[in-house]
Enzyme design. Structure first.
Site, PDB file in Angstrom:
ATOM      1  N   ASP A   1     -30.464 -21.255  25.924  1.00  0.00           N
ATOM      2  CA  ASP A   1     -29.294 -20.393  25.817  1.00  0.00           C
ATOM      3  C   ASP A   1     -29.571 -19.210  26.742  1.00  0.00           C
ATOM      4  O   ASP A   1     -30.724 -18.923  27.085  1.00  0.00           O
ATOM      5  CB  ASP A   1     -29.049 -19.953  24.370  1.00  0.00           C
ATOM      6  CG  ASP A   1     -27.625 -19.420  24.206  1.00  0.00           C
ATOM      7  OD1 ASP A   1     -26.953 -19.176  25.233  1.00  0.00           O
ATOM      8  OD2 ASP A   1     -27.169 -19.233  23.059  1.00  0.00           O
TER       9      ASP A   1
HETATM   10  C1  BGC Z   1     -23.970 -18.204  24.229  1.00  0.00           C
HETATM   11  C2  BGC Z   1     -23.777 -19.632  24.680  1.00  0.00           C
HETATM   12  C3  BGC Z   1     -23.101 -19.654  26.023  1.00  0.00           C
HETATM   13  C4  BGC Z   1     -23.931 -18.854  27.011  1.00  0.00           C
HETATM   14  C5  BGC Z   1     -23.340 -18.799  28.397  1.00  0.00           C
HETATM   15  C6  BGC Z   1     -24.630 -17.332  25.279  1.00  0.00           C
HETATM   16  O1  BGC Z   1     -24.542 -15.990  24.924  1.00  0.00           O
HETATM   17  O2  BGC Z   1     -24.726 -18.172  23.041  1.00  0.00           O
HETATM   18  O3  BGC Z   1     -23.017 -20.338  23.727  1.00  0.00           O
HETATM   19  O4  BGC Z   1     -22.895 -20.959  26.450  1.00  0.00           O
HETATM   20  O5  BGC Z   1     -24.043 -17.518  26.540  1.00  0.00           O
HETATM   21  O6  BGC Z   1     -22.197 -18.019  28.413  1.00  0.00           O
END
Ligand code: BGC
Length: 756
Positions: free
Chosen positions: A229
């Site tokens: 993530d």
């Molecule tokens: C989120 C993810 C997301 C990623 C990219 C993170 O803060 O938890 O779900 O895909 O950012 O935007």
């Protein structure tokens, strides 16, 4: 493309570099070898492709796109085919935009109604979540675009999400928090898996070898790459060794250097770096070699699809006196700002820049509908004047429809809710309107359950969840009966937050979040407790009625290696066509471990004309009956009787049929001096050895009837004596045998019990 040959030409620095992003959304290119960059984008229910200013919190703008209903809504469809169609549409738009992977689906389990991201997640039930997310993945990947199932794993709160440790016992992990990922990986091979921010039992998911390698790859057979993530990496070298292939977004080269140093110092095997690069390049080339940039992206058509999907997700929670559907010539007041400016998506990384939205008010154009604002969502207030206007509108109309729910700030990625209430101002508007007009309907826009203090005062409630940019169109279709509602609640609506099973420990103490309710999440808890709820899991009304009959099983007795087929006849006994959701639950009649009363193990959605009937069949395998046995570290079906149930919800079971399941797995038991009689007798083999010995003891211990005084008979009945016997350990044979005690006989008995 011979990827192995390509890797052999890369320097260590280049390989380390490929293990992190070039920027926020791209993997790195290496021009001299023709390795292209590839772009990924959020996700999950539409594209958030950022061309310029980038961020992972949904702060900056992205290209104009189509916002489909969020997973909270699509889960309520209970419709695999629909999720696949939505995935196909998103896959097409990715091809059009040159996106190799869409970052979703998000499948974390709804442990508490408070989780800020519940709107983006499917359900409190792992089976439903797994099957629907697999269907979505199937759709996207059929377009040769990857998915990134997230957030792996046990990321069921936003509170302290980047430091908190989810403390989850083995059985609960296997039965509740992992199966959605497992189903998706085994059935659809998502191209990528996104590990979560949190720690799992003390170890960051991004550097957890048990999670990322032992379970995900070795047990489930995952073949794609694991991506972090955004910003989830703590120790990059440990992460790479654990199975985290791609770090996103990038560490500015800092972590790439650490990888190089670790290889040079002998701390990290270069083969691990090669392996990660191979997994990443496999996906990069899978996309680029088959890219179809000419794929059209028909946003208008997708807007219509979004409306169709949203309508099929709506859950009619209550409909007294069949007040819905509305007549098209009836005068109706639409009250509440959400009628004009619907809330249809949540905040954070899934936030989509919609090319168009349709409100209910726009969709109702041409109908005798008038509007009063009622409250201001942004200000979280209702002035006396606004309430007075709402009351006047309600009095003037035959039917008053209040559009209410949660304003943006109430639920978003990044933080949790602190309570489950709707804004006080909206509750006041509903109360005032309901007092002014007995025919009041409430339409809700919210990503997770709310308390409804006014529930007894309104005639109908339609839950739209967060229905995407065409929610207004869909709402009007359902309100007026053009679409017959067919959504079912993918989660329990408790009466109040305090009733939720995670209430005592949700959020955790500091960075320790213990999942103390274990497997008793959602309806698994409420049903066991027979607790009153506002609306149960699986609940949802229709404008027609469906009758279930003739539940039949393919066998009375099976082994855990067999497939059982359950078939039920479903008939539309009302006067409107509509879709029925048939829910199949399984209940273990007498389990030696604590198990939920019933668990969802099958669901189907079918369309029936009035009077039409169809047979619906379900295939049930070992997993449908099994629980996770912590001694075996495997799924285990305890031999015995199970009930197959067909229901309208987890609380409204229409039919049941029994099946006996035999286990092909023998659990080896070990007995010692502290093993109690009851456990020995429950094991047929041990019982055969022990019974004769026990019979002798019983005779000695419980004197014959005639020998007992009346007082003794009153003090201890035979039943009581036998019950006490149950809990005696083997060693007590010695204490009670007195002078006749012979330890060597007991030793012999133990050997016999253990050796067979
Ligand atoms: C989120 C993810 C997301 C990623 C990219 C993170 O803060 O938890 O779900 O895909 O950012 O935007």
């Amino acid at each position: 493309m011979d990827i192995k040959a390509l890797i052999s030409q890369l320097t260590l620095e280049e390989k380390a570099g490929l293990c992190s992003g070039a920027d926020f959304w791209h993997t790195k290119a290496i021009e001299r070898l023709g390795i292209p960059a590839s772009m990924v984008s959020d996700g999950p229910h539409g594209l958030r492709k950022q061309d310029e200013k980038t961020d992972h919190l949904g702060v900056n703008d992205s290209i104009k796109a189509v916002c489909f209903p969020a997973a909270s809504a699509t889960a309520a469809s209970f419709d695999r085919a629909m999720l696949t169609r939505m995935g196909e549409a998103i896959g097409d738009s990715c091809q059009h935009e040159g996106l190799s992977v869409v970052l979703g689906p998000a499948v974390n389990i709804k442990r508490s109604p408070l989780c800020g991201r519940n709107f983006e997640y499917f359900s409190e039930d792992p089976y439903l979540t797994g099957k629907l997310s697999a269907a979505f993945i199937h759709g996207v990947q059929s377009r040769n675009v990857g998915t990134s199932i997230k957030h792996f794993a046990a990321n069921s709160q936003e509170h302290r999400r980047m430091s908190s440790s989810s403390e989850v016992d083995e059985r609960t992990l296997r039965e509740i928090y992992l199966p959605a990922f497992e189903t998706a990986v085994k059935e659809e091979q998502p191209w990528t898996v996104m590990c979560s921010y949190n720690r799992l039992n003390g170890v960051f998911a991004s550097e957890n070898p048990w999670l990322l390698t032992d379970v995900l790859r070795k047990e489930w057979g995952f073949e794609g790459y694991v991506v972090s993530d955004w910003g989830a990496v703590s120790d990059r070298v440990a992460g790479l060794a654990a199975g985290l292939d791609l770090e996103m977004p990038s560490s500015g080269g800092f972590n790439d250097k650490k990888i190089v140093e670790a290889v040079r110092s002998g701390e990290l095997d270069e083969a691990i770096v090669d392996q990660a690069v191979e997994r990443i390049l496999n996906i990069v080339f899978r996309f680029t070699e088959n890219a179809k940039p000419d794929t059209p992206w028909d946003k208008e058509a997708q807007h219509q699809l979004a409306a169709e999907i949203a309508a099929d997700c709506m859950v009619l929670l209550k409909n007294d006196d069949k007040i819905l559907p509305l007549q098209k010539d009836a005068s109706v007041a639409f009250i509440g700002e959400f009628a004009k400016k619907p809330r249809f998506q949540g905040g954070g990384s899934s936030h989509i820049n919609c090319f168009r939205t349709t409100s209910a008010l726009e969709a109702a154009e041409g109908l005798p509908v008038f509007y009063a604002q009622g409250y201001s969502a942004a200000k979280d207030s209702a002035t006396e004047e606004q309430i007075a206007e709402a009351v006047i509108a309600a009095k003037k109309a035959k039917i008053a429809v209040v559009f209410a729910g949660l304003p943006d700030v109430y639920e978003s990625e990044g933080y949790d809710r602190t309570h489950m209430r709707m804004p006080e101002c909206q509750n006041r508007v509903i109360e005032a309107v309901a007092a002014a007009n007995p025919n009041t309907v409430v339409v809700l826009h919210n990503g997770s359950p709310v308390e409804m203090p006014w529930i007894g005062k309104v005639k109908a409630v339609l839950e739209t969840y967060l229905g995407g940019q065409a929610v207004g169109l869909a709402t009007v279709r359902v309100l007026y009966g053009d679409t017959n509602p067919s959504g079912k609640l993918p989660e329990t609506f408790p009466l109040q937050l305090e009733d939720n099973p995670s209430y005592l420990s949700y959020g955790g103490e500091g960075d320790v979040a213990e999942y103390r309710e274990g497997v008793f999440v959602g309806y698994r808890y409420y049903d066991f407790k027979k607790a009153a709820v506002l609306f149960p899991f699986g609940h949802g009304l229709s404008y027609t009625d469906f009758a279930y009959s003739n539940l039949r099983l393919s066998a009375d007795t099976i082994t855990d290696q067999d497939i059982l087929t359950a078939t039920v006849t479903v008939k539309n006994i009302g006067d409107r066509a509509g879709k029925a959701v048939i829910q199949l639950y399984i209940s273990d009649k007498n389990s030696s471990v604590f198990r939920p009363v019933r668990e969802l193990k099958g669901f189907e959605k079918i369309y029936l004309q009035p009077g039409e009937e169809k047979d619906v069949s379900f295939s049930l395998d070992k997993r449908a009956f099994a629980y996770w046995n912590t001694a075996l570290h495997d799924w285990y079906v305890e031999p015995g009787d199970f009930t197959i149930e067909i229901g309208h919800s987890s609380r409204d079971i229409a039919l049941g049929a029994s099946v006996t399941v035999r286990s092909t797995v023998k659990i080896k038991r070990h007995y010692d001096m502290n093993s109690i009689f009851m456990d020995i007798l429950a094991d047929p083999h041990a019982a055969a050895v022990f019974e004769p010995i026990l019979a002798g003891m019983r005779a000695a211990f419980l004197p014959a009837d005639t020998e007992q005084t009346d007082a003794a008979k009153e003090a201890i009945t035979e039943e009581m004596g036998l019950a006490m016997f149950n809990y005696m350990p083997l060693r007590s044979i010695l204490s009670f045998a007195g002078e006749k005690a012979d330890p060597s006989l007991l030793e012999h008995l133990l050997n016999t019990l253990n050796n067979e």
